[in-house]
Scaffold this motif. Sequence first.
Motif, PDB file in Angstrom:
ATOM      1  N   LEU A 257      31.732  40.127  44.256  1.00  0.00           N
ATOM      2  CA  LEU A 257      31.087  40.927  43.222  1.00  0.00           C
ATOM      3  C   LEU A 257      29.797  40.221  42.835  1.00  0.00           C
ATOM      4  O   LEU A 257      29.823  39.083  42.355  1.00  0.00           O
ATOM      5  N   HIS A 258      28.672  40.877  43.049  1.00  0.00           N
ATOM      6  CA  HIS A 258      27.388  40.250  42.766  1.00  0.00           C
ATOM      7  C   HIS A 258      26.525  41.193  41.939  1.00  0.00           C
ATOM      8  O   HIS A 258      26.693  42.413  41.969  1.00  0.00           O
ATOM      9  N   GLY A 259      25.604  40.584  41.206  1.00  0.00           N
ATOM     10  CA  GLY A 259      24.722  41.359  40.344  1.00  0.00           C
ATOM     11  C   GLY A 259      24.300  40.538  39.146  1.00  0.00           C
ATOM     12  O   GLY A 259      24.722  39.392  38.967  1.00  0.00           O
ATOM     13  N   SER A 266      33.518  39.898  35.990  1.00  0.00           N
ATOM     14  CA  SER A 266      34.798  39.266  35.629  1.00  0.00           C
ATOM     15  C   SER A 266      35.707  40.230  34.892  1.00  0.00           C
ATOM     16  O   SER A 266      36.933  40.214  35.081  1.00  0.00           O
ATOM     17  N   SER A 267      35.126  41.081  34.044  1.00  0.00           N
ATOM     18  CA  SER A 267      35.936  42.055  33.310  1.00  0.00           C
ATOM     19  C   SER A 267      36.605  43.050  34.259  1.00  0.00           C
ATOM     20  O   SER A 267      37.746  43.460  34.032  1.00  0.00           O
ATOM     21  N   PHE A 268      35.917  43.403  35.331  1.00  0.00           N
ATOM     22  CA  PHE A 268      36.505  44.327  36.291  1.00  0.00           C
ATOM     23  C   PHE A 268      37.697  43.699  37.003  1.00  0.00           C
ATOM     24  O   PHE A 268      38.708  44.366  37.245  1.00  0.00           O
ATOM     25  N   VAL A 269      37.615  42.417  37.327  1.00  0.00           N
ATOM     26  CA  VAL A 269      38.742  41.736  37.964  1.00  0.00           C
ATOM     27  C   VAL A 269      39.950  41.732  37.024  1.00  0.00           C
ATOM     28  O   VAL A 269      41.088  41.954  37.445  1.00  0.00           O
ATOM     29  N   SER A 270      39.720  41.497  35.747  1.00  0.00           N
ATOM     30  CA  SER A 270      40.814  41.505  34.768  1.00  0.00           C
ATOM     31  C   SER A 270      41.451  42.883  34.662  1.00  0.00           C
ATOM     32  O   SER A 270      42.680  43.014  34.637  1.00  0.00           O
ATOM     33  N   ALA A 271      40.625  43.928  34.610  1.00  0.00           N
ATOM     34  CA  ALA A 271      41.164  45.290  34.522  1.00  0.00           C
ATOM     35  C   ALA A 271      41.881  45.682  35.807  1.00  0.00           C
ATOM     36  O   ALA A 271      42.923  46.354  35.769  1.00  0.00           O
ATOM     37  N   LEU A 272      41.356  45.271  36.952  1.00  0.00           N
ATOM     38  CA  LEU A 272      41.994  45.578  38.229  1.00  0.00           C
ATOM     39  C   LEU A 272      43.351  44.899  38.344  1.00  0.00           C
ATOM     40  O   LEU A 272      44.328  45.501  38.813  1.00  0.00           O
ATOM     41  N   GLY A 274      45.318  44.118  35.906  1.00  0.00           N
ATOM     42  CA  GLY A 274      46.237  44.830  35.032  1.00  0.00           C
ATOM     43  C   GLY A 274      46.755  46.111  35.654  1.00  0.00           C
ATOM     44  O   GLY A 274      47.942  46.443  35.528  1.00  0.00           O
ATOM     45  N   ARG A 275      45.907  46.840  36.342  1.00  0.00           N
ATOM     46  CA  ARG A 275      46.354  48.088  36.967  1.00  0.00           C
ATOM     47  C   ARG A 275      47.289  47.828  38.148  1.00  0.00           C
ATOM     48  O   ARG A 275      48.227  48.595  38.389  1.00  0.00           O
ATOM     49  N   LEU A 276      47.067  46.721  38.864  1.00  0.00           N
ATOM     50  CA  LEU A 276      47.940  46.376  39.991  1.00  0.00           C
ATOM     51  C   LEU A 276      49.230  45.702  39.548  1.00  0.00           C
ATOM     52  O   LEU A 276      50.159  45.571  40.348  1.00  0.00           O
ATOM     53  N   GLY A 277      49.288  45.257  38.284  1.00  0.00           N
ATOM     54  CA  GLY A 277      50.445  44.492  37.833  1.00  0.00           C
ATOM     55  C   GLY A 277      50.409  43.058  38.333  1.00  0.00           C
ATOM     56  O   GLY A 277      51.454  42.427  38.510  1.00  0.00           O
ATOM     57  N   TYR A 278      49.222  42.515  38.544  1.00  0.00           N
ATOM     58  CA  TYR A 278      49.028  41.152  39.041  1.00  0.00           C
ATOM     59  C   TYR A 278      48.533  40.246  37.914  1.00  0.00           C
ATOM     60  O   TYR A 278      48.071  40.722  36.868  1.00  0.00           O
ATOM     61  N   ASN A 279      48.644  38.937  38.147  1.00  0.00           N
ATOM     62  CA  ASN A 279      48.059  37.943  37.264  1.00  0.00           C
ATOM     63  C   ASN A 279      46.797  37.381  37.921  1.00  0.00           C
ATOM     64  O   ASN A 279      46.454  37.740  39.055  1.00  0.00           O
ATOM     65  N   ILE A 280      46.105  36.479  37.221  1.00  0.00           N
ATOM     66  CA  ILE A 280      44.830  35.958  37.708  1.00  0.00           C
ATOM     67  C   ILE A 280      44.876  34.436  37.731  1.00  0.00           C
ATOM     68  O   ILE A 280      45.281  33.808  36.753  1.00  0.00           O
ATOM     69  N   CYS A 281      44.458  33.858  38.854  1.00  0.00           N
ATOM     70  CA  CYS A 281      44.302  32.407  38.990  1.00  0.00           C
ATOM     71  C   CYS A 281      42.806  32.104  39.045  1.00  0.00           C
ATOM     72  O   CYS A 281      42.123  32.525  39.980  1.00  0.00           O
ATOM     73  N   VAL A 282      42.320  31.388  38.048  1.00  0.00           N
ATOM     74  CA  VAL A 282      40.888  31.091  37.947  1.00  0.00           C
ATOM     75  C   VAL A 282      40.624  29.694  38.505  1.00  0.00           C
ATOM     76  O   VAL A 282      41.226  28.707  38.065  1.00  0.00           O
TER      77      VAL A 282
END
Length: 483
Positions: A257-259, A266-272, A274-282
């Motif tokens: 994701l670039h721009g 980063s907000s899109f990764v968090s929302a994605l 949540g919709r997949l039912g996944y957690n995030i490793c930063v």
Amino acid sequence: MAALNMAALGGAGAGASGSMPMPPIDASKFPLPLPEWLVGNPLFTAGFGLGAMGAAMSLLSRGAAVAEVVFRRQVLMSLEIPSKDYAYQWVMQWMVANRIHGSRHLGVETTYSKDAAGRQTAAFDFIPSPGRHWVRWRGNFILVDRARETKTVDMSTGAPWETLTLTALSIRPNVFQDILAEAKQAALEREEGMTIIYQCYGHEWRPFGNPKRIRPFDSVVLDSGVSNHVFDDIQDFLQSHKWYLDRGIPYRRGYLLHGPPGCGKSSFVSALAGRLGYNICVLNLGDPSMTDDRLAHMLAVVPPRCLVLLEDVDFAVGQQTPADPSGPYAGVTRVSFSGLLNALDGVIATEERVVFMTTNHFHALPRALVRPGRVDLSIYIGLASRSQLKMMYLRFFPGQEDLSETFATVCEDEGLSMAELQGYFMFFKNKPEEAVANIKEWLDERRKVHEEQLQKLREAEAAKSGKAQFEHSWKMEACRRQC
């Protein structure tokens, strides 16, 4: 007759020596009841019988120990859960929720939280302290032994190693499976509707802070079709495991994701997630303790159902940062670009993972990083387009279609980021008309600030250029004089 003669000889010997006759023995002092004829026997009283009884008692003691071992192996069953295992926290929380500690010697776990308004809350949960405790669950008596190491600690957190051992009768062989299943279900229910953010501590992943509420997928406003395109692609990947294996393709997926900053990467990764039912490793590539080996290890031990987020991946593209000569990270060689490439798609790269990378400087990334296999899908998330301006306005003020068109027309060519729009709308939470009426004044002020910043930048560049030109002229004059 021989016995009488021996008794007579014994009596004569005793008389000859002049010793006193032996006192009568109190049979009540023996551990076992003995008959009178045995107690009065002189040989027994001389010590032979007592020695025999001691040997018998020793055999009985050993037999009891063997019987105990056989009983523990055949009748009892135990379950050991080390503190490093996921089930450790599940079982401890399960014991707290069911209040089955049944002991006067307790430990406490304090849950402290503070919301955005500054309100503080604290909850205390009691758990079995280190030691042995008896509990009862569904008619089963269970021995809980919480053992804590005093000489060995976790180097990343300083916490001592612990082992939780559950012991129960084997008449119900599935009791431990039932406990673990119930504890797991309770843990999943607590995390339902939440997104857990993991960060690496040492060489393991640990939750960072409290779980966050799942962010609605449509709360991140991207350009038309971008969100659904990425979601459909990752859904197709997650359903194609066998297809990848049959064709010998590594089962992993990379997204870039670039721009410009503040546009919602980063907000899109968090929302994605949540919709997949996944957690995030930063993963923070700028961590001074992050090395090539540690990066590869952390990518290899990602928890299940997690998206890996590498923010500002261009940090590892520049020149190799030398090791610190002093301080807590003295001698540590930080992550390199080649180490990043090998961790993403080298021999040591692991499979069954989804990696999202973000950057504000796409053109600074080498072709070796963005090639297929490391970056399978590149998505540009830029400044707000007309459709985004309209959707963002309707997100804050639902039903205001006419005002959204006016707002989008005024702001269309201003190059606004989604973060700037959100910050502006925060001043007009329930005032859609005022948000439109004040937008021109806000844009004029924004242009003025940008012009001042641009002017300062030009002056700094001019000063830098003038200094360089002066130094060049001085060097040329010095060379001319020498010649």
